[in-house]
Write an enzyme that holds these catalytic residues in place. Structure first.
Site, mmCIF file in Angstrom:
data_model
loop_
_atom_site.group_PDB
_atom_site.id
_atom_site.type_symbol
_atom_site.label_atom_id
_atom_site.label_comp_id
_atom_site.label_asym_id
_atom_site.label_seq_id
_atom_site.Cartn_x
_atom_site.Cartn_y
_atom_site.Cartn_z
ATOM 1 N N ASP A 1 -94.226 12.466 44.771
ATOM 2 C CA ASP A 1 -92.933 11.905 45.179
ATOM 3 C C ASP A 1 -92.821 10.413 44.862
ATOM 4 O O ASP A 1 -91.970 9.717 45.417
ATOM 5 C CB ASP A 1 -92.685 12.155 46.671
ATOM 6 C CG ASP A 1 -93.769 11.550 47.553
ATOM 7 O OD1 ASP A 1 -94.795 11.095 46.997
ATOM 8 O OD2 ASP A 1 -93.601 11.538 48.783
ATOM 9 N N HIS B 1 -100.928 1.628 16.705
ATOM 10 C CA HIS B 1 -100.377 1.756 18.052
ATOM 11 C C HIS B 1 -101.488 1.869 19.104
ATOM 12 O O HIS B 1 -101.312 2.520 20.129
ATOM 13 C CB HIS B 1 -99.433 2.963 18.133
ATOM 14 C CG HIS B 1 -98.196 2.787 17.309
ATOM 15 N ND1 HIS B 1 -97.471 3.848 16.821
ATOM 16 C CD2 HIS B 1 -97.560 1.671 16.875
ATOM 17 C CE1 HIS B 1 -96.433 3.390 16.111
ATOM 18 N NE2 HIS B 1 -96.470 2.083 16.138
ATOM 19 N N ASP C 1 -100.044 -7.461 20.178
ATOM 20 C CA ASP C 1 -98.622 -7.173 19.958
ATOM 21 C C ASP C 1 -98.022 -6.978 21.342
ATOM 22 O O ASP C 1 -98.235 -5.947 21.983
ATOM 23 C CB ASP C 1 -98.486 -5.914 19.104
ATOM 24 C CG ASP C 1 -97.049 -5.622 18.685
ATOM 25 O OD1 ASP C 1 -96.120 -6.087 19.379
ATOM 26 O OD2 ASP C 1 -96.854 -4.914 17.684
ATOM 27 N N ASP D 1 -90.591 -9.487 20.974
ATOM 28 C CA ASP D 1 -91.607 -8.675 20.296
ATOM 29 C C ASP D 1 -92.395 -9.601 19.368
ATOM 30 O O ASP D 1 -91.906 -9.981 18.301
ATOM 31 C CB ASP D 1 -90.916 -7.556 19.524
ATOM 32 C CG ASP D 1 -91.891 -6.567 18.895
ATOM 33 O OD1 ASP D 1 -93.105 -6.718 19.101
ATOM 34 O OD2 ASP D 1 -91.428 -5.638 18.207
ATOM 35 N N HIS E 1 -96.893 0.313 6.995
ATOM 36 C CA HIS E 1 -95.632 0.297 7.750
ATOM 37 C C HIS E 1 -94.636 -0.646 7.080
ATOM 38 O O HIS E 1 -94.959 -1.362 6.135
ATOM 39 C CB HIS E 1 -95.872 -0.100 9.209
ATOM 40 C CG HIS E 1 -96.470 -1.462 9.411
ATOM 41 N ND1 HIS E 1 -95.731 -2.619 9.380
ATOM 42 C CD2 HIS E 1 -97.746 -1.836 9.664
ATOM 43 C CE1 HIS E 1 -96.517 -3.656 9.618
ATOM 44 N NE2 HIS E 1 -97.748 -3.218 9.784
ATOM 45 N N HIS F 1 -87.779 -4.399 12.229
ATOM 46 C CA HIS F 1 -86.830 -3.487 12.868
ATOM 47 C C HIS F 1 -85.815 -4.319 13.639
ATOM 48 O O HIS F 1 -86.040 -5.497 13.929
ATOM 49 C CB HIS F 1 -87.556 -2.518 13.806
ATOM 50 C CG HIS F 1 -88.459 -3.189 14.817
ATOM 51 N ND1 HIS F 1 -87.986 -3.788 15.965
ATOM 52 C CD2 HIS F 1 -89.804 -3.361 14.832
ATOM 53 C CE1 HIS F 1 -89.004 -4.292 16.652
ATOM 54 N NE2 HIS F 1 -90.117 -4.056 15.983
ATOM 55 N N HIS G 1 -87.038 -1.322 19.607
ATOM 56 C CA HIS G 1 -86.565 -0.803 18.322
ATOM 57 C C HIS G 1 -85.081 -0.530 18.532
ATOM 58 O O HIS G 1 -84.687 0.567 18.929
ATOM 59 C CB HIS G 1 -87.330 0.458 17.922
ATOM 60 C CG HIS G 1 -88.776 0.193 17.618
ATOM 61 N ND1 HIS G 1 -89.744 1.166 17.625
ATOM 62 C CD2 HIS G 1 -89.426 -0.959 17.303
ATOM 63 C CE1 HIS G 1 -90.910 0.639 17.322
ATOM 64 N NE2 HIS G 1 -90.745 -0.654 17.122
ATOM 65 N N GLU H 1 -92.675 -8.567 10.385
ATOM 66 C CA GLU H 1 -94.042 -8.309 10.834
ATOM 67 C C GLU H 1 -94.921 -7.635 9.783
ATOM 68 O O GLU H 1 -95.346 -6.489 9.953
ATOM 69 C CB GLU H 1 -94.023 -7.448 12.097
ATOM 70 C CG GLU H 1 -93.148 -6.192 12.001
ATOM 71 C CD GLU H 1 -93.242 -5.332 13.245
ATOM 72 O OE1 GLU H 1 -94.370 -4.999 13.668
ATOM 73 O OE2 GLU H 1 -92.188 -5.003 13.799
ATOM 74 N N TYR I 1 -104.600 -3.967 7.209
ATOM 75 C CA TYR I 1 -105.532 -3.218 8.051
ATOM 76 C C TYR I 1 -106.613 -2.629 7.152
ATOM 77 O O TYR I 1 -106.334 -1.756 6.320
ATOM 78 C CB TYR I 1 -104.783 -2.119 8.805
ATOM 79 C CG TYR I 1 -103.499 -2.635 9.422
ATOM 80 C CD1 TYR I 1 -103.483 -3.262 10.661
ATOM 81 C CD2 TYR I 1 -102.291 -2.552 8.710
ATOM 82 C CE1 TYR I 1 -102.305 -3.768 11.203
ATOM 83 C CE2 TYR I 1 -101.114 -3.052 9.238
ATOM 84 C CZ TYR I 1 -101.126 -3.664 10.476
ATOM 85 O OH TYR I 1 -99.959 -4.173 10.989
ATOM 86 N N ARG J 1 -101.859 -8.593 11.946
ATOM 87 C CA ARG J 1 -100.397 -8.504 11.882
ATOM 88 C C ARG J 1 -99.830 -9.784 12.468
ATOM 89 O O ARG J 1 -100.362 -10.318 13.456
ATOM 90 C CB ARG J 1 -99.884 -7.282 12.652
ATOM 91 C CG ARG J 1 -98.375 -7.085 12.539
ATOM 92 C CD ARG J 1 -97.931 -5.684 12.963
ATOM 93 N NE ARG J 1 -98.186 -5.363 14.354
ATOM 94 C CZ ARG J 1 -99.142 -4.520 14.756
ATOM 95 N NH1 ARG J 1 -99.941 -3.929 13.877
ATOM 96 N NH2 ARG J 1 -99.317 -4.260 16.041
ATOM 97 N N GLU K 1 -96.055 -11.278 13.665
ATOM 98 C CA GLU K 1 -94.687 -10.811 13.916
ATOM 99 C C GLU K 1 -93.885 -11.864 14.672
ATOM 100 O O GLU K 1 -94.357 -12.420 15.669
ATOM 101 C CB GLU K 1 -94.720 -9.521 14.737
ATOM 102 C CG GLU K 1 -93.349 -8.982 15.115
ATOM 103 C CD GLU K 1 -93.452 -7.716 15.943
ATOM 104 O OE1 GLU K 1 -92.450 -6.969 16.008
ATOM 105 O OE2 GLU K 1 -94.529 -7.473 16.519
#
Length: 441
Positions: A38, A246, A263, A274, A353, A357, A364, A388, A392, A409, A411
């Site tokens: 609950d 991710h 990130d 972001d 990638h 975005h 996104h 970004e 890798y 990365r 960004e």
């Protein structure tokens, strides 16, 4: 500045009704979600609903009726919401109730959510088009179908059900793509808080800490400056974990000599920031780490330079890719000419990638990337996007071992301006010199 002024939301409702031209729109907010037994997850409103209302409570529905001059129908905005209930407020917190919703949020009318099932068939009757996001929520689809069937059952009385159902989100996506001055001000604040959190992380990290300890530093900074939540699950990835795009376990120990990719952004009054930064756990880039990092930084700079109303959406990505691919060739990871590597897609071993975005109420964010002809849409003033690029490097036979397990990365959040763009996350240290200086403090 925030979006507390109801004028902003009223203008959006009016703009949507003008785009509808005729018909009725039904836009529910998000349901509450049970976490376990609950206990509920912290409530987060539906972005489309909030964009038009500014109303943050659950169990609410917005109904808009476009003006129909031929039938003498004025435009109307109607909110259905929870009743004012002092007993429930003792347990769950403040509720506006229908009466206050009219005065505080500028709706033409507001009613109890308990009246919705009775009133919606009447409101749907003899409307030309229903603007609703069919397929987004099965439970709501069933409700709407039931209301439409009630209207159809009255055909002998002279009423008719809407002939067409149109996706209201398609109209709203285009509206949400362009950020107002108030939205941009809020996004700058969100970006500033997130940038401060990245700086704090750089100052708190050292070998032996666990990734989640650094994530906690972000949460501290987000809440300290008024953000309500992270904008998404933070990625705090040390060493080889940074090569998982991710990754979010955030439970590994940080090692001396590794890089740490973070990130993370925050949500402030619904609007996301972001940011990704990558930096050495021990405060000093190795020669190899620095070489790869500066390649990614150069790719990002090339992409940002192409963000302007003179470019289409894919131009920044193409600029970043051009720099990255040449670097992959120079490092000896890819063989052949740049054109050959681009055509074969061999670069995707290291960069899989795209370069950005849309950003806004959703990390996104809403909005199409191509036009109705299938061409990349042109960037326009007041759009907000991320830039970004990354690199890798997983262990592989075609890569020297000293490059293995480097994941980088970088960004930033960028507003398209009349003459180019504005990077609103520049307060997060980014150059090698700036990062090492901040980490030495």
């Amino acid at each position: 500045m925030n979006l507390s002024d109801i004028t902003e939301f009223k203008k959006r409702r009016q703009a949507l009704m003008q785009r509808m031209q005729a018909g009725i729109a039904v836009i529910p907010t998000a349901p509450e979600a049970v976490r376990n037994r609950d206990s509920h997850y912290a409530y987060r409103f539906d972005s489309y609903f909030y964009y038009l209302t500014g109303f943050k409570e659950p169990e609410a529905v917005l109904v808009l009726l476009a003006e129909d001059a031929n039938k003498g129908r004025p435009a109307r905005s109607i909110l259905f919401c929870r009743d004012k209930d002092i007993e429930r407020e003792i347990w769950d917190g403040f509720r506006f109730g229908p009466a206050a919703a009219v005065t505080e949020f500028g709706f033409d009318e507001a009613y109890s959510i308990a009246q919705m099932d009775d009133m919606l068939p009447k409101l749907l009757a003899s409307q030309q088009t229903l603007f609703y996001s069919l397929g987004a929520d099965a439970a709501w689809d069933a409700k709407v179908t039931g209301w439409l069937n009630q209207v159809k059952a009255q055909v002998r009385t002279g009423v008719s059900a809407p002939d067409d159902v149109a996706d209201v989100r398609k109209l709203l996506d285009e509206m949400r793509l362009f950020k107002s001055p108030a939205e941009q001000a809020l996004m700058r604040r969100s970006a500033g808080i997130a940038a401060s959190a990245h700086r704090r992380a750089m100052q708190k990290v050292h070998a032996g800490k666990i990734e989640y300890e650094i994530e906690a530093e972000f949460l501290h900074e987000f809440y300290r400056f008024g953000a309500q939540a992270p904008a998404y699950t933070s990625i705090v990835a040390g060493g080889a974990n940074a090569c998982t795009l991710h990754y979010n376990a955030n439970n590994a120990r940080l090692n001396d000599g590794d890089l740490l990719l973070i990130d993370a952004g925050c949500e402030l009054d619904g609007y996301a920031s972001d940011i990704t930064r990558t930096f050495p756990v021990n405060g000093k880039f190795s020669a190899v780490q620095k070489d790869v990092y500066e390649l990614v930084l150069a790719a990002q700079a090339a992409a940002i330079a192409k963000v302007s109303p003179q470019s289409h959406w894919n131009v920044p990505h193409e600029a970043a890719l051009d720099v990255l691919v040449q670097g992959f060739i120079d490092f000896g990871w890819c063989r052949g000419s740049k054109d050959a590597v681009l055509e074969s897609g061999a670069y995707r071993q290291f960069y899989m990638h795209r370069t950005g975005h849309w950003l806004g109420l959703d990390v996104h964010d809403a909005g199409e990337y191509k036009d109705k002809h299938g061409d990349w849409r042109m960037l326009e003033t007041d759009m907000v996007l991320t830039v970004e690029p990354g690199c890798y490097i997983r262990p592989a036979e075609n890569v020297p071992e000293h490059f293995w397990n480097i994941g980088i990365r970088i960004e930033d959040d960028v507003v398209v301006t009349a003459n180019g763009c504005e990077v609103i996350t520049m307060d997060a240290p980014k150059t090698v010199a700036d990062i090492e200086s901040v980490m030495a403090q």
